[in-house]
Design an enzyme around this catalytic site. Sequence first.
Site, PDB file in Angstrom:
ATOM      1  N   CYS A   1     -41.214 -49.966 -77.577  1.00  0.00           N
ATOM      2  CA  CYS A   1     -42.374 -50.839 -77.731  1.00  0.00           C
ATOM      3  C   CYS A   1     -42.358 -51.949 -76.670  1.00  0.00           C
ATOM      4  O   CYS A   1     -43.371 -52.217 -76.023  1.00  0.00           O
ATOM      5  CB  CYS A   1     -42.365 -51.446 -79.135  1.00  0.00           C
ATOM      6  SG  CYS A   1     -43.968 -52.065 -79.673  1.00  0.00           S
TER       7      CYS A   1
ATOM      8  N   CYS B   1     -48.289 -52.093 -79.091  1.00  0.00           N
ATOM      9  CA  CYS B   1     -48.281 -51.491 -77.748  1.00  0.00           C
ATOM     10  C   CYS B   1     -49.253 -50.328 -77.610  1.00  0.00           C
ATOM     11  O   CYS B   1     -49.400 -49.774 -76.522  1.00  0.00           O
ATOM     12  CB  CYS B   1     -46.880 -51.049 -77.359  1.00  0.00           C
ATOM     13  SG  CYS B   1     -46.356 -49.508 -78.126  1.00  0.00           S
TER      14      CYS B   1
ATOM     15  N   CYS C   1     -44.132 -49.734 -83.641  1.00  0.00           N
ATOM     16  CA  CYS C   1     -43.046 -48.840 -83.242  1.00  0.00           C
ATOM     17  C   CYS C   1     -41.753 -49.199 -83.977  1.00  0.00           C
ATOM     18  O   CYS C   1     -41.352 -50.365 -83.972  1.00  0.00           O
ATOM     19  CB  CYS C   1     -42.751 -48.973 -81.746  1.00  0.00           C
ATOM     20  SG  CYS C   1     -43.993 -48.302 -80.653  1.00  0.00           S
TER      21      CYS C   1
ATOM     22  N   GLY D   1     -23.005 -27.319 -85.371  1.00  0.00           N
ATOM     23  CA  GLY D   1     -23.482 -27.473 -86.742  1.00  0.00           C
ATOM     24  C   GLY D   1     -22.412 -27.374 -87.810  1.00  0.00           C
ATOM     25  O   GLY D   1     -22.653 -27.699 -88.963  1.00  0.00           O
TER      26      GLY D   1
ATOM     27  N   CYS E   1     -49.516 -47.729 -82.547  1.00  0.00           N
ATOM     28  CA  CYS E   1     -48.744 -48.964 -82.726  1.00  0.00           C
ATOM     29  C   CYS E   1     -49.658 -50.167 -82.471  1.00  0.00           C
ATOM     30  O   CYS E   1     -50.356 -50.229 -81.453  1.00  0.00           O
ATOM     31  CB  CYS E   1     -47.564 -48.993 -81.757  1.00  0.00           C
ATOM     32  SG  CYS E   1     -46.733 -50.596 -81.663  1.00  0.00           S
TER      33      CYS E   1
END
Lengths: 291, 198
Positions: A272, A244, A266, A32, A241
């Site tokens: 997808c 899909c 997606c 970080g 979605c």
Amino acid sequence: MNAVANYNFAYLDEQTKRMIRRAILKAVAIPGYQVPFSSREMPMPYGWGTGGVQVTASIMGPDDVLKVIDQGADDTTNAVSIRAFFAKVAEVKTTTHTAEATIIQTRHRIPERKLEAGQILVYQVPIPEPLRFLEPRETETRKMHALEEYGLMHVKLYEDIARHGRIATTYAYPVKVEGRYVMDPSPTPKFDNPKMHRSEALQLFGAGREHRIYAVPPHTDVVSLDFEDHPFEIQQFEKPCALCGAEGVYLDEVILDDRGGHMHVCSDTDHCEERREAGLMGVMGTKEAAE
Amino acid sequence: MLSHDFGAGFTEPVRDAQSCFRAVLDALAHPGKAQKLLASGQRLEPLQAQLASIMLTLSDHDTPIWLSPALLEGDVSGFVGFHTGAPIVGDPARANFAFVALGDPWPKLAECNLGTDEYPDRSTTIVAEVPALTGGPKMMLAGPGIAGTQEFTPAGLPEDFSLQWSENRALFPRGVDLLLIADDQVIGLPRSSRIVEG
Ligand SMILES: [Zn+2]
């Protein structure tokens, strides 16, 4: 891209790679924390993710398989250009399939498919400093990180709650890494923040213009900042979605016509496509709609 | 011939440096887990091929290095100068890397460069040869890069290593990072790792 005509493996010279590699190792050792490095000119404009490109160029070897995504898609100009760049200067294999990739360079998304041990996710970062909009001076933000002075960040988020009744930040939502450094996850939707937490993959972040590299090793705590009375929440989508039928994934709105017709699909195009190839289908997922 | 006097560098510098770097990256991203470290080029007593690989991969004229007594003898300084250009310093507090040959005394961790609160990255990485990466006193590690805990049993560490490491860990984010080498493997111990047992 004339500069590419006579190039080193993966474009960068060995001295530059050494310098970037040293920065990457420090970044992994201090999760970080933003390690400064001397960014090099790359044969593409800054907005194209030169920080991520330099990180990828410094880690990549002849056996790697590279995937590049831009907002979840493999087929945008940016993603196609970066993939072609590495195919040329490193003769590396490329793929659009998340599962096949050893290195995934990304702008603004984390793939939906769970990343595995041994994979490396390289983020293109425009503004690495999460405190920058609170404090423009680098000397001051360094001090704040050194002293773990993150009160201002919490104040900003709380102002959101006071004004909007909730934390309004939806992109680049700040996280705390291993209980120490507050980090900008790059402008990914906050939907992706939980995927960073204890991921099995190594996550590397490169900011070219700002000359910073940072990292999240595998199995590392990545916690989105929040408040007891306003816990962190990811975006929810009302419908699956349209192509899909996937639920629990990040969706983009696609305008279908000029009469207000639209659908949600997606953002991760590979996810997808793999679902549709497996025969899964959403309400608009007819053969014609896919074409 | 220069190459004879100073020992050979990498056989294929670009490929070999990348391969060595990825081993070191994997080592620091998965503390305590041994990673295969391929070495190429000639070995030059007392500088072993694996130690030389890491030296060639990471050091250059921007990185002052500290060498343990056995490495200061012989042609090693010639090898360092010729292949890396790294300045050799006598004080580990001024070194980016401290290289320790098998059996040589280590610098005290606290005497190395520990970085600053604002720039904890400006610290020393110790690269040390040990007789074996397993079979020594058993320690358990925890921290970033580790799912749960990880066994850590290298042989030949300094006697008070556990104490020195806990002092080093207490300085986090300051502190040194450690790479241990035996045979053709490397183990990483970044400053973020805690010894939770042993
Ligand atoms: Zn879909």
